[in-house]
Design an enzyme around this catalytic site. Sequence first.
Site, PDB file in Angstrom:
ATOM      1  N   THR A  35     -16.724  37.952   0.042  1.00  0.00           N
ATOM      2  CA  THR A  35     -16.045  36.674   0.265  1.00  0.00           C
ATOM      3  C   THR A  35     -16.117  36.271   1.734  1.00  0.00           C
ATOM      4  O   THR A  35     -16.188  35.078   2.054  1.00  0.00           O
ATOM      5  CB  THR A  35     -14.572  36.739  -0.176  1.00  0.00           C
ATOM      6  OG1 THR A  35     -13.934  37.863   0.460  1.00  0.00           O
ATOM      7  CG2 THR A  35     -14.454  36.887  -1.686  1.00  0.00           C
ATOM      8  N   ASP A 111     -24.568  40.352  -5.890  1.00  0.00           N
ATOM      9  CA  ASP A 111     -25.084  39.289  -5.024  1.00  0.00           C
ATOM     10  C   ASP A 111     -26.280  39.677  -4.173  1.00  0.00           C
ATOM     11  O   ASP A 111     -26.862  38.837  -3.487  1.00  0.00           O
ATOM     12  CB  ASP A 111     -23.968  38.771  -4.114  1.00  0.00           C
ATOM     13  CG  ASP A 111     -23.236  39.880  -3.369  1.00  0.00           C
ATOM     14  OD1 ASP A 111     -23.901  40.833  -2.907  1.00  0.00           O
ATOM     15  OD2 ASP A 111     -21.993  39.806  -3.247  1.00  0.00           O
ATOM     16  N   HIS A 128     -22.784  47.122 -11.797  1.00  0.00           N
ATOM     17  CA  HIS A 128     -22.713  45.934 -12.657  1.00  0.00           C
ATOM     18  C   HIS A 128     -24.011  45.145 -12.668  1.00  0.00           C
ATOM     19  O   HIS A 128     -24.044  44.005 -13.132  1.00  0.00           O
ATOM     20  CB  HIS A 128     -21.561  45.024 -12.210  1.00  0.00           C
ATOM     21  CG  HIS A 128     -20.209  45.623 -12.425  1.00  0.00           C
ATOM     22  ND1 HIS A 128     -19.071  45.174 -11.797  1.00  0.00           N
ATOM     23  CD2 HIS A 128     -19.808  46.659 -13.202  1.00  0.00           C
ATOM     24  CE1 HIS A 128     -18.034  45.898 -12.174  1.00  0.00           C
ATOM     25  NE2 HIS A 128     -18.450  46.809 -13.028  1.00  0.00           N
ATOM     26  N   CYS A 136     -36.581  41.241 -18.563  1.00  0.00           N
ATOM     27  CA  CYS A 136     -36.825  41.020 -19.982  1.00  0.00           C
ATOM     28  C   CYS A 136     -36.017  42.037 -20.793  1.00  0.00           C
ATOM     29  O   CYS A 136     -36.042  43.235 -20.504  1.00  0.00           O
ATOM     30  CB  CYS A 136     -38.316  41.166 -20.286  1.00  0.00           C
ATOM     31  SG  CYS A 136     -38.709  41.080 -22.050  1.00  0.00           S
TER      32      CYS A 136
END
Length: 259
Positions: A35, A111, A128, A136
């Site tokens: 952030t 990110d 994650h 694919c």
Amino acid sequence: MTLITSLSEARDFLAKIYKDDRLRIVALTGAGISTESGIPDFRSPGGIWSRRQPVQYQDFISSEDARLEDWDRRFEMMDFFEKSEPNAAHEALTLLAQEDRLTCLITQNVDGLHQAADFPQDRLIEIHGNSTFATCLECGRRAGLDAQRAEVEAARSPRCDACGGLLKAAVISFGQQMPEAKLERAVQAARECDLFLVLGSSLVVHPAAQLPAVAVRSGAGLVILNGQETPLDSLATTVIRTPLAQTFANFGEENEQNL
């Protein structure tokens, strides 16, 4: 547990960690580290997820509308990612890894800012996934996101050039199986470290939120750097509440000047 809210005290504390080259350190990063690089916390009020419900993995597989919604969301996030740069906290973790102090970095973020800060890929676990490129679902081939815009704008799900399988951003979606090998590697790293650092994670998203407790049970010290309280603060030896980028500004420079 020691609570630090002063920026100067936080910097002094981290300087002591830097000077102790005997420590084997593992870090876990969450949205709070990014952030301060201009990437919004997508879970917070007003974030993307509060305006647009996350697409479940099974819906992505079965529904063209769901796939197009997910792709549209990825392009919106990509616009934020492309404008952002690593901050001092990202760079400090890279420095620790380059000096062979940080043995493993586990990130909940998708990110790509750790890669942008030149963090060694072999010590990075993106638990994650990564939302800056696509893969694919059939053959695993990698593909660029921006190259799929024309297909999405034509209301067609992007497909793999090699096998025709569905392309999807390489992030773990809700309802998608977590990568077992990455989880096992992260748990092992937590068990073997001397110090576990948490940077910018609320520690409410599992299974990543369990890793600090694994480290503590194995005898490691726990330091949590986060703007808000977390469920594991009581396990920490030290909790730091100062802004991450400011806290890590000039990290390691004193030692460099003495070389």
